[in-house]
Write an enzyme that holds these catalytic residues in place. Structure first.
Site, mmCIF file in Angstrom:
data_model
loop_
_atom_site.group_PDB
_atom_site.id
_atom_site.type_symbol
_atom_site.label_atom_id
_atom_site.label_comp_id
_atom_site.label_asym_id
_atom_site.label_seq_id
_atom_site.Cartn_x
_atom_site.Cartn_y
_atom_site.Cartn_z
ATOM 1 N N ASP A 30 115.304 78.100 48.903
ATOM 2 C CA ASP A 30 116.225 79.204 48.640
ATOM 3 C C ASP A 30 117.456 79.042 49.531
ATOM 4 O O ASP A 30 117.351 78.713 50.709
ATOM 5 C CB ASP A 30 115.529 80.539 48.909
ATOM 6 C CG ASP A 30 116.286 81.725 48.322
ATOM 7 O OD1 ASP A 30 115.744 82.352 47.390
ATOM 8 O OD2 ASP A 30 117.401 82.012 48.789
ATOM 9 N N ILE A 31 118.607 79.308 48.952
ATOM 10 C CA ILE A 31 119.867 79.124 49.688
ATOM 11 C C ILE A 31 120.014 80.155 50.805
ATOM 12 O O ILE A 31 120.774 79.950 51.750
ATOM 13 C CB ILE A 31 121.055 79.204 48.693
ATOM 14 C CG1 ILE A 31 122.280 78.478 49.226
ATOM 15 C CG2 ILE A 31 121.388 80.644 48.328
ATOM 16 C CD1 ILE A 31 123.346 78.235 48.168
ATOM 17 N N ASN A 86 110.375 88.816 41.107
ATOM 18 C CA ASN A 86 111.139 90.008 40.740
ATOM 19 C C ASN A 86 111.415 89.974 39.239
ATOM 20 O O ASN A 86 111.819 88.940 38.706
ATOM 21 C CB ASN A 86 112.450 90.061 41.524
ATOM 22 C CG ASN A 86 112.224 90.174 43.014
ATOM 23 O OD1 ASN A 86 111.279 90.825 43.460
ATOM 24 N ND2 ASN A 86 113.069 89.523 43.796
ATOM 25 N N GLY A 92 114.734 94.094 41.166
ATOM 26 C CA GLY A 92 115.595 93.366 42.104
ATOM 27 C C GLY A 92 115.915 91.950 41.689
ATOM 28 O O GLY A 92 116.388 91.148 42.510
ATOM 29 N N GLN A 93 115.690 91.610 40.418
ATOM 30 C CA GLN A 93 115.976 90.243 39.967
ATOM 31 C C GLN A 93 117.483 90.026 39.870
ATOM 32 O O GLN A 93 118.201 90.855 39.290
ATOM 33 C CB GLN A 93 115.328 89.991 38.598
ATOM 34 C CG GLN A 93 115.468 88.546 38.135
ATOM 35 C CD GLN A 93 114.740 88.274 36.814
ATOM 36 O OE1 GLN A 93 114.302 89.194 36.125
ATOM 37 N NE2 GLN A 93 114.623 87.007 36.472
ATOM 38 N N HIS A 99 111.232 82.893 38.296
ATOM 39 C CA HIS A 99 110.979 82.117 39.512
ATOM 40 C C HIS A 99 109.980 82.837 40.398
ATOM 41 O O HIS A 99 109.934 84.071 40.441
ATOM 42 C CB HIS A 99 112.272 81.842 40.285
ATOM 43 C CG HIS A 99 113.118 83.050 40.554
ATOM 44 N ND1 HIS A 99 113.965 83.585 39.611
ATOM 45 C CD2 HIS A 99 113.251 83.823 41.660
ATOM 46 C CE1 HIS A 99 114.582 84.637 40.117
ATOM 47 N NE2 HIS A 99 114.154 84.814 41.366
ATOM 48 N N HIS A 101 109.203 83.265 44.248
ATOM 49 C CA HIS A 101 109.541 83.043 45.648
ATOM 50 C C HIS A 101 108.238 82.642 46.343
ATOM 51 O O HIS A 101 107.213 83.321 46.182
ATOM 52 C CB HIS A 101 110.062 84.320 46.298
ATOM 53 C CG HIS A 101 111.365 84.822 45.749
ATOM 54 N ND1 HIS A 101 112.571 84.621 46.377
ATOM 55 C CD2 HIS A 101 111.640 85.531 44.622
ATOM 56 C CE1 HIS A 101 113.532 85.184 45.662
ATOM 57 N NE2 HIS A 101 113.003 85.753 44.598
HETATM 58 P P1 5GP Z 1 115.915 87.076 42.710
HETATM 59 O O1 5GP Z 1 116.645 88.154 43.453
HETATM 60 O O2 5GP Z 1 116.498 86.828 41.336
HETATM 61 O O3 5GP Z 1 114.434 87.272 42.685
HETATM 62 O O4 5GP Z 1 116.092 85.775 43.567
HETATM 63 C C1 5GP Z 1 117.136 84.869 43.404
HETATM 64 C C2 5GP Z 1 117.134 83.973 44.608
HETATM 65 O O5 5GP Z 1 117.958 82.853 44.322
HETATM 66 C C3 5GP Z 1 117.695 84.613 45.877
HETATM 67 O O6 5GP Z 1 116.701 84.600 46.903
HETATM 68 C C4 5GP Z 1 118.899 83.746 46.232
HETATM 69 O O7 5GP Z 1 119.036 83.548 47.619
HETATM 70 C C5 5GP Z 1 118.599 82.461 45.491
HETATM 71 N N1 5GP Z 1 119.785 81.723 45.065
HETATM 72 C C6 5GP Z 1 120.887 82.233 44.444
HETATM 73 N N2 5GP Z 1 121.759 81.265 44.161
HETATM 74 C C7 5GP Z 1 121.204 80.108 44.610
HETATM 75 C C8 5GP Z 1 121.634 78.751 44.599
HETATM 76 O O8 5GP Z 1 122.715 78.389 44.105
HETATM 77 N N3 5GP Z 1 120.793 77.821 45.152
HETATM 78 C C9 5GP Z 1 119.607 78.179 45.707
HETATM 79 N N4 5GP Z 1 118.857 77.185 46.222
HETATM 80 N N5 5GP Z 1 119.155 79.443 45.724
HETATM 81 C C10 5GP Z 1 119.952 80.402 45.182
#
Ligand code: 5GP
Ligand code: ZN
Length: 111
Positions: A30-31, A86, A92-93, A99, A101
């Site tokens: 994760d970034i 999520n 919170g998606q 995906h 986490h």
């Molecule tokens: P969500 O909130 O949809 O469950 O999680 C999305 C996740 O993607 C977040 O934890 C966010 O930090 C990660 N993320 C968003 N953009 C990028 C990216 O360009 N590269 C990577 N490696 N992670 C990302």
């Protein structure tokens, strides 16, 4: 999906720190990590979220679930790990490609 960030990572069109991949899924860091190990495990197939799952995805999802602990162990997470998925804006998606986490490596607070 041409405008999907995680489809682009899956296809190699956008760089990511990939730690595992097979025919079903890819795992990358994760970034914005929330734990010492914070991976995102995604199917190659574009599925928006759990609401979007179909019966035909059952075998794929089963294989990915079985792969999660293998990835965790490869990352040295022998004491346990957390998975979070999520679903939708109410969950919170932010990225609408399914995906998991995968978090660990520190003391995670109880949810
Ligand atoms: P969500 O909130 O949809 O469950 O999680 C999305 C996740 O993607 C977040 O934890 C966010 O930090 C990660 N993320 C968003 N953009 C990028 C990216 O360009 N590269 C990577 N490696 N992670 C990302
Ligand atoms: Zn996608």
């Amino acid at each position: 999906m041409s405008d999907c960030l995680f489809c682009k990572i899956s296809a190699g069109d956008i760089a990511a720190d990939i730690v595992y991949q097979d025919d079903d899924c890819v795992a990358f860091r994760d970034i914005s990590p929330k734990a010492p190990v914070h991976l995102l495990v995604i199917p190659h197939k574009h599925i928006e979220n759990l609401y979007d799952l179909r019966e035909e995805d059952a075998a794929l999802m089963s294989r990915i679930l079985l792969t999660l602990p293998k990835i965790a162990r490869q990352q040295g997470l022998d004491q346990g790990f957390r998975t979070v998925t999520n679903t939708g804006t109410g969950g919170g998606q932010e990225v609408f490609h399914l995906h998991f986490h995968l978090l660990g490596g520190g003391s995670l607070h109880p949810i």
